[in-house]
Design a protein around this motif. Structure first.
Motif, PDB file in Angstrom:
ATOM      1  N   GLU A 164       0.875  -1.169   0.000  1.00  0.00           N
ATOM      2  CA  GLU A 164       0.000   0.000   0.000  1.00  0.00           C
ATOM      3  C   GLU A 164       0.910   1.217   0.000  1.00  0.00           C
ATOM      4  OE1 GLU A 164      -3.611  -0.976   2.849  1.00  0.00           O
ATOM      5  OE2 GLU A 164      -1.822  -2.077   3.422  1.00  0.00           O
ATOM      6  N   GLU A 203      -3.892   6.522  -2.570  1.00  0.00           N
ATOM      7  CA  GLU A 203      -3.378   5.281  -1.992  1.00  0.00           C
ATOM      8  C   GLU A 203      -3.455   4.173  -3.033  1.00  0.00           C
ATOM      9  OE1 GLU A 203      -4.876   3.924   1.831  1.00  0.00           O
ATOM     10  OE2 GLU A 203      -4.076   1.920   1.467  1.00  0.00           O
ATOM     11  N   LYS A 249      -4.352  -5.353  14.317  1.00  0.00           N
ATOM     12  CA  LYS A 249      -4.887  -5.004  13.006  1.00  0.00           C
ATOM     13  C   LYS A 249      -6.371  -4.666  13.103  1.00  0.00           C
ATOM     14  CE  LYS A 249      -5.309  -4.765   8.535  1.00  0.00           C
ATOM     15  NZ  LYS A 249      -4.699  -3.668   7.795  1.00  0.00           N
TER      16      LYS A 249
HETATM   17 MG    MG Z   1      -5.195  -1.214   4.142  1.00  0.00          MG
END
Ligand code: MG
Ligand code: ADP
Length: 480
Positions: free
Chosen positions: A10, A153, A264
């Motif tokens: 990313e 992104e 996460k």
């Molecule tokens: Mg992500």
């Protein structure tokens, strides 16, 4: 047991618009804290976002540049979380319908081959502000200059297996966005920030393992290191039967380790929903075609052209197209030299060596493309020997702009003129009858050696200025 790394990236690219994505504040880097903010960036009640269309066209430019599908209708969503540098309590992003959809990006590798990376999506979002820990003793300050800076992104499929592939992708992405002019890609200023998702699996396994996400690593060297360190950590866990916990981790270069940052989060944690203050972005075919027509020649197309039309090797073509400035230097130089292969050799040889020593980019020294180009054309027209060319190059490097002037000033002209060379050769033959007889009696191999003797003598007689190829021809002719 042999473990295989699986990685997906990313990358946050800061777009190069003058103002922010939803307000008119400036986006320039390095200003004093909170001098580039307005009521919207501070999330004061009653303010409403207004979309900056430049950010939208830059996102489309990117999508076309990686050969991806453009979302004809995309939307903004609110990503809710609490953090001091996010005064609204949510980030405006694109979750459900991104502006750039799937595509395949061709990445050149060191060995000259092409590594295709599947792009999953690229979406527009706003950046957050920054916590500042060292400005006010005992307190943390908030700088909102960066809040609202437009980001794109870019998310890939988990296609990477080695750190080299990851770095090659990032370099190619950097090249692409600078060619396109949509981001300066400056890693140290945070214009290009990279998160690496990494998991391990046994070789031959088809399922992916549990991944961790390594956040915001800001140099190519640290990325390679972080991948190595994190893969070793995961391998130890897996081999001792403990298993990997899905979480976000930070690479600490000082201690050469990764550390847990937070567990996460999953999409649900963010309570995504469409932002009611912003209309969908609708892009018609005509707009897409207009943007496509205005695209510059992209690195992949240039690479292809350099190998097929100009006859360069894939390796040289990759190096010369790795950033826009280098490709532009090369093309300007070719225009002056008319000899692409020699231009590539000089740029990747003597010029690269000289700029690397000073830590400069290709065009960073005083050598201009026109200067280097005319140096090459003076080799090609026989004026300069390769040894003389090195001397002329030193002159260019020192900042003397005019090649012919350098040749003149240093008395570097090669003597190619047959009359002058013939006099020298005739004299040589007259003064060395023994060698001449030897030559005439010798076989091919021996003749070659003797020619070397004559050329050496003739070069001496001309004070190093005779054109060696012409001499060779002339000698063979007269001795034969
Ligand atoms: Mg992500
Ligand atoms: P999230 O929404 O949690 O960020 P995504 O599915 O969007 O997750 O994936 C984020 C990134 O993680 C993508 O680049 C993807 O390729 C990568 N990724 C997904 N699963 C794995 C895995 N098991 N191992 C390594 N990378 C992965």
């Amino acid at each position: 047991m042999k473990w295989e790394k699986v990685m997906g990236l990313e990358v946050h690219l800061q777009l190069s618009t003058h103002s922010k994505i939803f307000s008119s504040s400036a986006t320039a880097f390095g200003a004093d804290a909170n001098t580039q903010t307005n009521p919207l960036d501070m999330a004061l009640p009653g303010t409403l976002p207004v979309l900056n269309h430049a950010a939208v066209s830059q996102a489309v430019v990117f999508g076309l540049g990686v050969g991806a599908e453009i979302g004809k209708v995309s939307r903004f969503d609110r990503k809710n979380y609490f953090y001091p540098d996010l005064p609204k309590g949510y980030q405006i992003s694109q979750f459900f319908e991104p502006i750039v959809k799937e595509g395949v990006f061709e990445v050149p590798l060191e060995d000259g081959s092409i590594f295709p990376v599947r792009i999953l999506r690229a979406h527009l979002e706003e950046d957050a502000g920054k916590s500042v820990h060292d400005a006010i003793p005992g307190h943390t300050g908030i700088d909102l200059n960066r809040a609202g800076t437009p980001l794109l992104e870019v998310v890939t499929e988990p296609d990477f297996r080695t750190a080299e592939q990851v770095v090659a992708y990032l370099k190619a992405l950097h090249a692409l966005v600078t060619y396109l002019g949509i981001s300066d890609g400056n890693m140290s200023e945070g214009s290009m920030r990279c998160d690496v998702n990494l998991s391990l699996r046994l070789e031959g396994e088809t399922e992916y393992g549990t991944r961790t996400e390594l956040k915001n690593i800001n140099s190519f060297r640290f990325i390679e290191r972080a991948i190595h360190v994190e893969a070793e950590r995961q391998q130890d866990l897996l081999e001792s039967g403990q298993g990997v916990v899905q979480e976000t981790r930070l690479f600490d270069p000082d201690n050469d380790e990764t550390r847990s940052m937070r567990s996460k989060e999953v999409a649900n944690d963010y309570r995504y929903f469409p932002d009611p203050d912003l209309l969908p972005i609708v892009i018609d075919d005509e707009t897409i075609e207009r943007i496509r027509d205005a695209l510059p020649e992209l690195p992949a197309v240039k690479r292809g052209r350099y190998t097929t039309e100009l006859g360069l090797s894939q390796y040289d073509a990759n190096l010369l197209t790795q950033d826009r400035a280098t490709a532009e230097f090369f093309e300007a130089c070719c225009a002056a030299s008319n000899n692409p292969k020699a231009t590539a050799n000089w740029m990747l040889g003597d010029l690269s060596a000289a700029v690397n020593k000073e830590g400069l980019a290709i065009g960073g020294g005083k050598v201009t493309p026109e200067g280097l180009g005319s140096l090459i054309s003076r080799i090609d027209d026989g004026t300069l020997s390769s040894k003389m060319a090195k001397t002329v190059f030193e002159g260019l490097w020192a900042g003397e702009p005019d090649v012919d002037r350098i040749i003149e000033d240093r008395g570097l002209k090669q003597v190619s003129d047959s009359g002058a060379l013939e006099t020298i050769v005739d004299e040589l033959i007259a003064n060395n009858p023994a060698q001449v007889d030897q030559y005439r009696a010798a076989d091919d191999g021996k003749q070659k050696k003797l020619i070397g003797f004559f050329v050496g003598q003739a070069m001496k007689a001309s004070k190093g200025q005779a054109n060696p190829q012409r001499l060779n021809q002339l000698l063979k002719q007269k001795l034969g």
